[in-house]
Design an enzyme around this catalytic site. Sequence first.
Site, short mmCIF file in Angstrom:
data_model
loop_
_atom_site.label_atom_id
_atom_site.label_comp_id
_atom_site.label_asym_id
_atom_site.label_seq_id
_atom_site.Cartn_x
_atom_site.Cartn_y
_atom_site.Cartn_z
N PHE A 1 0.86 -1.18 0.00
CA PHE A 1 0.00 0.00 0.00
C PHE A 1 0.91 1.24 0.00
O PHE A 1 0.86 2.08 0.89
CB PHE A 1 -0.93 0.03 1.22
CG PHE A 1 -1.71 -1.24 1.44
CD1 PHE A 1 -2.91 -1.45 0.76
CD2 PHE A 1 -1.27 -2.21 2.32
CE1 PHE A 1 -3.65 -2.61 0.98
CE2 PHE A 1 -2.00 -3.38 2.54
CZ PHE A 1 -3.20 -3.58 1.87
N ASP B 1 1.13 -1.25 -5.03
CA ASP B 1 -0.09 -0.46 -4.89
C ASP B 1 -1.05 -0.88 -5.99
O ASP B 1 -0.64 -1.26 -7.09
CB ASP B 1 0.18 1.05 -4.96
CG ASP B 1 -0.93 1.85 -4.28
OD1 ASP B 1 -0.75 2.30 -3.14
OD2 ASP B 1 -2.01 2.02 -4.91
N CYS C 1 -5.20 3.21 10.00
CA CYS C 1 -5.65 4.60 10.15
C CYS C 1 -7.16 4.67 10.35
O CYS C 1 -7.76 5.72 10.19
CB CYS C 1 -5.21 5.45 8.96
SG CYS C 1 -5.83 4.84 7.39
N ASP D 1 0.61 -0.44 5.18
CA ASP D 1 -0.03 0.85 5.47
C ASP D 1 -1.31 0.98 4.65
O ASP D 1 -1.40 1.81 3.74
CB ASP D 1 0.95 2.00 5.17
CG ASP D 1 0.35 3.36 5.52
OD1 ASP D 1 -0.60 3.40 6.33
OD2 ASP D 1 0.84 4.37 4.98
N1 SAH Z 1 2.11 4.27 2.63
C1 SAH Z 1 1.69 5.43 1.87
C2 SAH Z 1 0.23 5.75 2.05
C3 SAH Z 1 -0.70 4.62 1.74
S1 SAH Z 1 -2.36 5.08 1.41
C4 SAH Z 1 2.57 6.60 2.23
O1 SAH Z 1 3.35 6.54 3.18
O2 SAH Z 1 2.48 7.61 1.52
C5 SAH Z 1 -3.09 3.60 0.95
C6 SAH Z 1 -2.77 3.12 -0.48
O3 SAH Z 1 -3.30 1.81 -0.60
C7 SAH Z 1 -3.39 3.94 -1.60
O4 SAH Z 1 -2.38 4.39 -2.45
C8 SAH Z 1 -4.30 2.93 -2.36
O5 SAH Z 1 -4.21 3.06 -3.78
C9 SAH Z 1 -3.70 1.61 -1.94
N2 SAH Z 1 -4.60 0.44 -1.94
C10 SAH Z 1 -5.88 0.37 -1.50
N3 SAH Z 1 -6.32 -0.91 -1.56
C11 SAH Z 1 -5.31 -1.66 -2.06
C12 SAH Z 1 -5.14 -3.04 -2.35
N4 SAH Z 1 -6.11 -3.92 -2.12
N5 SAH Z 1 -3.96 -3.45 -2.84
C13 SAH Z 1 -2.97 -2.56 -3.06
N6 SAH Z 1 -3.06 -1.26 -2.79
C14 SAH Z 1 -4.21 -0.80 -2.30
#
Ligand code: SAH
Length: 408
Positions: free
Chosen positions: A242, A263, A351, A311
């Site tokens: 993520f 992602d 979160c 995350d």
């Molecule tokens: N770690 C990042 C913030 C993550 S926000 C930082 O430090 O900036 C959460 C992210 O998870 C988003 O970009 C979203 O596109 C992604 N996401 C949501 N569901 C997902 C899934 N099932 N598999 C992969 N990515 C996912």
Amino acid sequence: MPKRAAWVAFPLSIEHCALGIDMSSVVISARGEQRVRSGHPWIYRADVVDVDAAGGDIVQVIGPRRRTIGYALFSDRSQIPIRMLTHGETPADASLLRTRLSRAIAVRDGLRIDATAYRLVHGEADLLPSLIVDRYADYLVIQTLSQGMDRLLPAITAMLVELLAPAGILARNDPRVRALEGLPQSIDVLHGEVPDSVVVQEGHIEYDVDLRRGQKTGLFLDQRENREAAARYARGRLLDCFSYTGGFALRLARTCPEAEALDISADAVALIRANAIRNAVPHLQAREVNVFDELRRLERAGARYDTIVLDPPAFAKNKASIPNAMAGYKEINLRAMRLLNRGGYLVTCSCSYNVNEEMFGSVIHDASIDSHTPMTIVEKRMQGRDHPVLVGVPETYYLKCFILRRVE
Ligand code: SAH
């Protein structure tokens, strides 16, 4: 008790904002009064007894014994019609607003943040309920998330220009919560000019941020200090799940000779790749995948990592989704624990406000038992210091970040 003018004595510089003087009042129940006394700024609809106000007004809040409890922002559409600004007879005037904005800015100045992007105003915790102000280098991004705060937007903009002289101010007023307040969702330049992309620095990392289209106000600023903390442990093979635009991965890749970021969003993956080049960590590989599927695939393939970051987005957006959210958190944590080498580190986050620290702890416990991987808690962390938690207001504590180590 006669009604008082809530907004008085505007400084000349914001006179043109024509805030008007509200003569509005709201009567609340004994339970509502008790809630305010316990330090919570929100009063729910069920505790509002009588309303003589329009949505967006600053109201005098009157208790059941006709005493003035304080002054507050009023919404006529929200489940939270009242957000307290002051207590007792203290008026909520322009000078109060200015003082609170200046104080919030001064607090961040004192934090010695090694970044040009951080939160300047964190709503309730800065006693400015439903107001968010983030700094991105020379630009500010604002969100006004209630009717009352939204009406103050011109005054706040004028004050921020005076206090900080930014090159531009953008209102990122597109969050869905605005719809619950009956407010339009829009993105507008309020002052100066705001370019399509703004370069910011966080430690030694540089990001190109799209303030109009990026998630939240552009970056996940609340994770900055957790990225810094994780960097103290990161080593070996890294898997950042993520990853969004590479927040954790870019920071940790320097000490990890092999690094992968995952992602589900193609746009995010393109940005991770661009950021990897910009920050001279070309070995960082980014893949567009669903983390749930990918963790299972990696496990089947016998992959092993020394550092894993989880995350995810908020799985529990409301109370009804808590059981599914708990199952989701358990699933990814269990898989990640199995993928860790002995002595490896897992940086795991939630979160979701609706999954509190204790619940998140129980998920980690269950995942450790079911995956047969004994884990130690190395650090328990939360959102960064520029996103403070207000004591007595649990809603302001939403981000949990545990750093765990696989013992054997
Ligand atoms: N770690 C990042 C913030 C993550 S926000 C930082 O430090 O900036 C959460 C992210 O998870 C988003 O970009 C979203 O596109 C992604 N996401 C949501 N569901 C997902 C899934 N099932 N598999 C992969 N990515 C996912």
